[in-house]
Design a protein around this motif. Sequence first.
Motif, short mmCIF file in Angstrom:
data_model
loop_
_atom_site.label_atom_id
_atom_site.label_comp_id
_atom_site.label_asym_id
_atom_site.label_seq_id
_atom_site.Cartn_x
_atom_site.Cartn_y
_atom_site.Cartn_z
N LYS A 280 -8.02 -13.91 13.28
CA LYS A 280 -7.97 -15.19 14.01
C LYS A 280 -8.69 -16.28 13.21
N HIS A 281 -9.81 -15.89 12.62
CA HIS A 281 -10.57 -16.86 11.83
C HIS A 281 -9.79 -17.29 10.59
N TYR A 282 -9.10 -16.32 9.97
CA TYR A 282 -8.33 -16.64 8.78
C TYR A 282 -7.18 -17.60 9.11
N MET A 283 -6.49 -17.35 10.20
CA MET A 283 -5.36 -18.22 10.57
C MET A 283 -5.86 -19.60 10.98
N ALA A 284 -7.10 -19.67 11.48
CA ALA A 284 -7.62 -20.97 11.92
C ALA A 284 -8.09 -21.82 10.74
N THR A 285 -8.62 -21.16 9.69
CA THR A 285 -9.21 -21.92 8.58
C THR A 285 -8.44 -21.81 7.27
N ALA A 286 -7.82 -20.63 7.03
CA ALA A 286 -7.10 -20.36 5.78
C ALA A 286 -7.98 -20.60 4.56
N SER A 287 -9.29 -20.39 4.71
CA SER A 287 -10.21 -20.59 3.61
C SER A 287 -10.34 -19.32 2.78
N THR A 288 -10.93 -19.48 1.60
CA THR A 288 -11.14 -18.32 0.73
C THR A 288 -12.10 -17.34 1.38
N ASP A 289 -13.17 -17.88 2.01
CA ASP A 289 -14.13 -16.99 2.65
C ASP A 289 -13.50 -16.20 3.78
N SER A 290 -12.69 -16.85 4.60
CA SER A 290 -12.06 -16.13 5.71
C SER A 290 -11.06 -15.11 5.20
N ARG A 291 -10.37 -15.45 4.09
CA ARG A 291 -9.42 -14.48 3.52
C ARG A 291 -10.17 -13.25 3.00
N MET A 292 -11.30 -13.45 2.34
CA MET A 292 -12.08 -12.31 1.84
C MET A 292 -12.68 -11.53 3.01
N GLY A 293 -13.04 -12.24 4.08
CA GLY A 293 -13.53 -11.51 5.25
C GLY A 293 -12.45 -10.61 5.84
N LEU A 294 -11.20 -11.15 5.87
CA LEU A 294 -10.09 -10.33 6.37
C LEU A 294 -9.84 -9.15 5.43
N ALA A 295 -9.91 -9.40 4.13
CA ALA A 295 -9.70 -8.32 3.16
C ALA A 295 -10.79 -7.26 3.32
N GLY A 296 -12.02 -7.69 3.57
CA GLY A 296 -13.10 -6.72 3.77
C GLY A 296 -12.88 -5.87 5.01
N VAL B 277 -3.12 -11.10 1.67
CA VAL B 277 -4.24 -10.15 1.61
C VAL B 277 -3.64 -8.75 1.50
N ARG B 278 -4.21 -7.96 0.59
CA ARG B 278 -3.69 -6.59 0.42
C ARG B 278 -4.82 -5.68 -0.03
N VAL B 279 -4.90 -4.51 0.62
CA VAL B 279 -5.86 -3.47 0.22
C VAL B 279 -5.08 -2.20 -0.06
N ASP B 280 -5.29 -1.60 -1.23
CA ASP B 280 -4.61 -0.35 -1.62
C ASP B 280 -5.56 0.83 -1.46
N PHE B 281 -5.00 1.96 -1.04
CA PHE B 281 -5.77 3.21 -0.94
C PHE B 281 -6.23 3.68 -2.31
N ASN B 282 -5.37 3.49 -3.31
CA ASN B 282 -5.72 3.74 -4.72
C ASN B 282 -6.21 5.17 -4.92
N GLU C 15 -9.38 -0.40 -2.76
CA GLU C 15 -9.79 -1.63 -3.43
C GLU C 15 -8.97 -2.80 -2.91
N ILE C 16 -9.55 -3.98 -2.97
CA ILE C 16 -8.85 -5.21 -2.60
C ILE C 16 -8.06 -5.68 -3.82
N VAL C 17 -6.77 -5.90 -3.63
CA VAL C 17 -5.90 -6.28 -4.75
C VAL C 17 -6.17 -7.74 -5.12
N ALA C 18 -6.31 -7.97 -6.43
CA ALA C 18 -6.56 -9.33 -6.91
C ALA C 18 -5.37 -10.24 -6.64
#
Length: 730
Positions: A93-109, A135-140, A145-148
């Motif tokens: 919800k935070h990511y969709m509201a702000t679309a900021s880098t911090d919120s995207r990394m929070g979602l990735a985390g 945002v994408r996270v692989d089981f690897n 890991e969070i995909v660059a």
Amino acid sequence: MKSLLPTQVHTLHRLVQINLRQFVLVTLVLGLVFSALLAIPFVFYYRAESDHTRSLLQAEQDHVVKLAAVAIHQEIDSVLSDLRYFSQHNEIKHYMATASTDSRMGLAGEYLGLVRQKSIYDQVRFIGLNGREEVRVDFNNGKPEIVADAALQNKRGRYYFEETQWLAPGQIYVSPFDLNIERNAIERPFKPVIRFAMPVADANGQIRGMVVLNYLGQRLIDKLRGLEEHGGKIRLINSDGYWLIGPKAEDEWGFMFPERSQQLLSRLAPALWQQMETEKTGRYHTATASVRFERVYPLTHIDEPPDSLGSAWPVAADSYYWQLVAELSPAAIDASNNALLNRLSTIYGTLVMFAFLVAGALAFVIHRNKALGESLEKVIDSLPVMVAFVDLEQRYRFNNKVYEKFFRLSPRQLYGMTMHDLLGDTAYQEIRPHVEEALAGKRVFFERQSRFSGLEMRDLVVTFLPDISPQGDVRGFFVVANDITQVKQAERQERRRLLELAHVSRLASMGEMATEIAHEINQPLAAIAMYSAAGLRTLQNQADPAQLNTWLENINAQAKRASDIVRRVRHFVQKSDHRQGPVNLNHLAGEAADLLRHEARTLNIEIVLQLAEDLPPVQGEVVLLEQVVFNLLRNAMDSLPPEADSRRITLVTSFDTERIYVDVRDTGVGVDAALGERVFDSFMTTKPDGAGMGLAISRSIIETHAGQLGYVLNPEGGSTFTFSLPRGTS
């Protein structure tokens, strides 16, 4: 029967001439006849055991299919639960509201934590409406890991994106079970996956993208294959007839490889496929295998209809299915029968040898009449049962050598000994009525336990066969005693299995009620916390002793309430040596009702107890009988429709001069009349997630207590399940 002395046998040998040719011929003919007659019961026994083995294996097939279906539903339900959570949690919800880098990394985390904790997702992604992964996270391979950003891909052309983008919020798309594709190529080694996707909307209701979970399907495949030990090979087939779990690796995933496109069940086994298309569950027999199949709808395994959930649910769930197959080959049946066949062959070969010995003895009796007794003694001594003859004075006149194993006395020492002297006063007095019946000319059959010198307690089946002359006079009786200790041990082992199954059923019931129990315990704990906090605040100021005393009394009462809840649960799920004793069914009924009281209140169900005063006790095992009452109450609760005006369960106890009765009446839909007594069969259930064991276990428990369990349909609606038990002593 006395054996001939060696000198007498030698004298007869000299006096009587033997026609060797006739002796050999008669011996051969009689031996072949005896061998043929001996073969008949062996053939029937082998066929009966083979059929029994097949029935057991098929029952195991049914059990494995049920377990496999449960495993599928559990896996899919878990993924759907995760998807609902990750489409609504605060980070997205935070990511969709702000679309900021911090919120995207929070979602990735947040996604990284999910992948690391669950270890069942190959990828967790948030894909924008343009098809690009944001945002994408692989089981690897176990190292999430969070995909660059540079490695993020555009999935606009993938079918699951196309399907999901047309869905509304609250709808879920579930992809077919297939192989993962990376960079437009099938990933190798093969990685089976199921993609779960759900559109998500911002606070204004505007769809901003979709959450996609790539479930690692190999986990489900491994779970299903882990059930193969006894129930046959597990196969999984999609709705188009392609193998997901096939006989060979090269048969699988045919819809993804042009060279395997013909590996269809409809082409390889059209008759089986036709039956599977017309029947949701069934069994198919061929010359080479016995196939048990069941159609599984993994997306519809829920306790409540979708409208009542108030959460997202998959689209097209009723048309999304797989075919679950357990294949039992003749080799599996033959493997089970080989040991039996080898054992029977050894016994039969031994008996054939004895048959020819007996045939030789019978042939020899034509020329040597007195040798018949000796030959018969050899045969009888070789039998695995005790055989004896007792005269009118109750003295042994013949015993086979098996008696020597049990009594440490030779047939010569036993000859002329009375039954009283051999068995002892206590054992003789117990069987004396049977002896008198046999001497009166009646055939007697009974079972008893005896301890013989140097041996443990043995179970015997004893038969007294009167020896009646042509004139009708009783001359004595034959004693045939068979050692059935192993059979009785098997029966006792079966009883232990019933106790284990009953314990598993109680644990499963507690698992289903875990949420209600936790909520019920949480109420007194919350009250304790509130009163103790108030007391602490008061102590910091000027304490009012009367008020503190009231709070302490309330804390004590709530602690006792929580203790009672824990005690009831622990008592219900305890696993201990069950002992027979007097049981108060009124107290037992109250305990079972208390276990379900909170869940009943949650479901707006009234449980009414009508307990008879001065109810006599029954003799039984309190935990098992409580489980019967619990199962009947729980089934009654499940039978009450949510929309019913009257949701009531009445538990009534009563008694007469011989038996105690317990009735569980409900106002539900009642038992389907077509089921009849099959409602008590194992695995018979009308609930979508039921195992079908509750009533079967309950009837087994009641029958082991010499009771009866049945049901009737109420004229006003619903059913009444009743069990009765003999009155015990207090």
